[in-house]
Design a protein around this motif. Structure first.
Motif, PDB file in Angstrom:
ATOM      1  N   ALA A 115     -41.173 -13.998  43.131  1.00  0.00           N
ATOM      2  CA  ALA A 115     -41.259 -14.612  41.802  1.00  0.00           C
ATOM      3  C   ALA A 115     -40.731 -16.040  41.829  1.00  0.00           C
ATOM      4  O   ALA A 115     -41.294 -16.938  41.186  1.00  0.00           O
ATOM      5  CB  ALA A 115     -40.483 -13.772  40.788  1.00  0.00           C
ATOM      6  N   LEU A 116     -39.656 -16.270  42.585  1.00  0.00           N
ATOM      7  CA  LEU A 116     -39.101 -17.618  42.695  1.00  0.00           C
ATOM      8  C   LEU A 116     -40.097 -18.560  43.353  1.00  0.00           C
ATOM      9  O   LEU A 116     -40.264 -19.713  42.924  1.00  0.00           O
ATOM     10  CB  LEU A 116     -37.798 -17.572  43.494  1.00  0.00           C
ATOM     11  N   TRP A 117     -40.779 -18.077  44.400  1.00  0.00           N
ATOM     12  CA  TRP A 117     -41.790 -18.893  45.072  1.00  0.00           C
ATOM     13  C   TRP A 117     -42.949 -19.219  44.136  1.00  0.00           C
ATOM     14  O   TRP A 117     -43.421 -20.365  44.088  1.00  0.00           O
ATOM     15  CB  TRP A 117     -42.310 -18.146  46.295  1.00  0.00           C
ATOM     16  N   ILE A 118     -43.400 -18.240  43.374  1.00  0.00           N
ATOM     17  CA  ILE A 118     -44.535 -18.448  42.467  1.00  0.00           C
ATOM     18  C   ILE A 118     -44.178 -19.447  41.368  1.00  0.00           C
ATOM     19  O   ILE A 118     -44.914 -20.403  41.098  1.00  0.00           O
ATOM     20  CB  ILE A 118     -44.979 -17.108  41.853  1.00  0.00           C
ATOM     21  N   SER A 121     -43.563 -23.025  42.868  1.00  0.00           N
ATOM     22  CA  SER A 121     -44.809 -23.649  43.300  1.00  0.00           C
ATOM     23  C   SER A 121     -45.677 -24.041  42.109  1.00  0.00           C
ATOM     24  O   SER A 121     -46.250 -25.141  42.078  1.00  0.00           O
ATOM     25  CB  SER A 121     -45.586 -22.695  44.211  1.00  0.00           C
ATOM     26  N   ALA A 122     -45.768 -23.145  41.124  1.00  0.00           N
ATOM     27  CA  ALA A 122     -46.587 -23.435  39.943  1.00  0.00           C
ATOM     28  C   ALA A 122     -46.040 -24.640  39.184  1.00  0.00           C
ATOM     29  O   ALA A 122     -46.803 -25.500  38.712  1.00  0.00           O
ATOM     30  CB  ALA A 122     -46.648 -22.211  39.026  1.00  0.00           C
ATOM     31  N   TYR A 123     -44.723 -24.722  39.086  1.00  0.00           N
ATOM     32  CA  TYR A 123     -44.109 -25.849  38.367  1.00  0.00           C
ATOM     33  C   TYR A 123     -44.350 -27.168  39.090  1.00  0.00           C
ATOM     34  O   TYR A 123     -44.718 -28.178  38.476  1.00  0.00           O
ATOM     35  CB  TYR A 123     -42.616 -25.600  38.198  1.00  0.00           C
ATOM     36  N   LEU A 124     -44.151 -27.175  40.400  1.00  0.00           N
ATOM     37  CA  LEU A 124     -44.363 -28.403  41.170  1.00  0.00           C
ATOM     38  C   LEU A 124     -45.821 -28.847  41.132  1.00  0.00           C
ATOM     39  O   LEU A 124     -46.110 -30.051  41.019  1.00  0.00           O
ATOM     40  CB  LEU A 124     -43.917 -28.190  42.619  1.00  0.00           C
ATOM     41  N   PHE A 178     -54.484 -27.990  38.657  1.00  0.00           N
ATOM     42  CA  PHE A 178     -53.706 -28.092  39.893  1.00  0.00           C
ATOM     43  C   PHE A 178     -52.990 -26.790  40.252  1.00  0.00           C
ATOM     44  O   PHE A 178     -52.332 -26.716  41.300  1.00  0.00           O
ATOM     45  CB  PHE A 178     -52.693 -29.236  39.796  1.00  0.00           C
ATOM     46  N   GLU A 179     -53.117 -25.780  39.413  1.00  0.00           N
ATOM     47  CA  GLU A 179     -52.563 -24.469  39.752  1.00  0.00           C
ATOM     48  C   GLU A 179     -53.508 -23.682  40.669  1.00  0.00           C
ATOM     49  O   GLU A 179     -53.189 -22.552  41.056  1.00  0.00           O
ATOM     50  CB  GLU A 179     -52.313 -23.649  38.480  1.00  0.00           C
ATOM     51  N   LEU A 180     -54.637 -24.273  41.042  1.00  0.00           N
ATOM     52  CA  LEU A 180     -55.627 -23.577  41.851  1.00  0.00           C
ATOM     53  C   LEU A 180     -55.055 -23.003  43.159  1.00  0.00           C
ATOM     54  O   LEU A 180     -55.309 -21.836  43.479  1.00  0.00           O
ATOM     55  CB  LEU A 180     -56.802 -24.515  42.150  1.00  0.00           C
ATOM     56  N   PRO A 181     -54.279 -23.770  43.944  1.00  0.00           N
ATOM     57  CA  PRO A 181     -53.734 -23.174  45.176  1.00  0.00           C
ATOM     58  C   PRO A 181     -52.820 -21.986  44.918  1.00  0.00           C
ATOM     59  O   PRO A 181     -52.838 -21.006  45.673  1.00  0.00           O
ATOM     60  CB  PRO A 181     -52.973 -24.344  45.816  1.00  0.00           C
ATOM     61  N   VAL A 182     -52.004 -22.071  43.867  1.00  0.00           N
ATOM     62  CA  VAL A 182     -51.083 -20.969  43.551  1.00  0.00           C
ATOM     63  C   VAL A 182     -51.861 -19.727  43.142  1.00  0.00           C
ATOM     64  O   VAL A 182     -51.587 -18.618  43.612  1.00  0.00           O
ATOM     65  CB  VAL A 182     -50.107 -21.386  42.437  1.00  0.00           C
ATOM     66  N   VAL A 183     -52.873 -19.911  42.284  1.00  0.00           N
ATOM     67  CA  VAL A 183     -53.684 -18.780  41.844  1.00  0.00           C
ATOM     68  C   VAL A 183     -54.454 -18.183  43.020  1.00  0.00           C
ATOM     69  O   VAL A 183     -54.547 -16.953  43.160  1.00  0.00           O
ATOM     70  CB  VAL A 183     -54.657 -19.223  40.727  1.00  0.00           C
TER      71      VAL A 183
END
Length: 249
Positions: A115-118, A121-124, A178-183
């Motif tokens: 969850a911390l990674w998600i 990453s989403a915030y950055l 820009f959330e595409l890589p995270v998703v």
């Protein structure tokens, strides 16, 4: 003795204080931004002239878009809304930390790390998208739309509210894009997509990216279209690298 699990009302009380602390910090940042009016609107209004750093690097022809006010309260309310958005953006790390602190006690150690990674990453990626929009996509869009004329006899009279609303909405849209890589990484872990699938549909993705870029920047300038499309295409290529190369279920 083992610690008794918290009751529903105790969880609700913790959530209430989490929300209150977050709101206090957001309001504090918003008040600071409101007081720094000259600095705030120097940053916000900078992309409307050729003196902006993006246009200077591009060697753009001199231009300046004049804004007008049409309502007696419009400038003050725009000031309040802009300061509120700035306060929320500046306070967002603290807000995310408070929400994560509320949720994390109910997670296992491996779930907490995931969850911390998600969230991080989403915030950055959202911040990166906001910066790309502010420095590249929005300036190119506002230059085209603000200087476009169907006839020399028809003068553009852009309102301050229209300018601010366009800037905020575009930053939100690009931030979400820009959330595409995270998703993609999440879908890959859920075995819904894989690397070979994304490579197989790369041509379709390029067409979709060009369509999205054309919608975001409604300009006939091919160079501008490519400038906007390039970051999104790079996001897709990064997403391919983040997705595992296994078969979907």
């Amino acid at each position: 003795m083992s610690q008794q699990p918290a009751t529903f009302w105790e969880h609700l009380d913790v959530l209430r204080w989490t929300i209150i602390r977050s709101l206090v910090v957001v309001v504090a940042f918003a008040v600071v931004a409101f007081c720094l009016k000259d600095w705030l609107f120097t940053v916000v209004l900078a992309p409307r002239t050729s003196d902006f750093i993006t246009f200077r690097l591009m060697g753009s022809e001199p231009f300046s878009i004049n804004l007008m006010n049409t309502g007696i309260t419009e400038q003050f309310m725009t000031h309040v809304r802009t300061a509120a958005y700035a306060g929320l953006l500046c306070a967002s790390p603290y807000v995310l930390y408070q929400l994560f602190s509320f949720v994390s006690p109910g997670l296992y150690q491996n779930e907490r790390r995931g969850a911390l990674w998600i969230v991080g990453s989403a915030y950055l990626m959202f911040l990166l998208g906001t910066l790309v929009c502010y420095f590249i996509i929005f300036p190119l869009t506002v230059r085209f739309l603000g200087t476009y004329q169907v006839s020399a006899e028809v003068k553009n009279m852009l309102t301050l509210q229209s300018y601010i609303d366009t800037l905020i909405s575009m930053c939100l849209v690009i931030g979400v894009v820009f959330e595409l890589p995270v998703v993609s990484a999440l879908l890959g872990r859920m075995h819904m997509v894989n690397r070979s699938m994304m490579r197989r549909y790369r041509r379709h993705a390029v067409v979709a990216i060009l369509i999205v870029a054309a919608i975001i920047t409604p300009t006939t300038d091919v160079f501008t279209l490519l400038i906007v499309s390039l970051p999104i295409w790079l996001l897709y290529e990064v997403s391919i690298l983040l997705v595992p190369n296994n078969k979907t279920k």
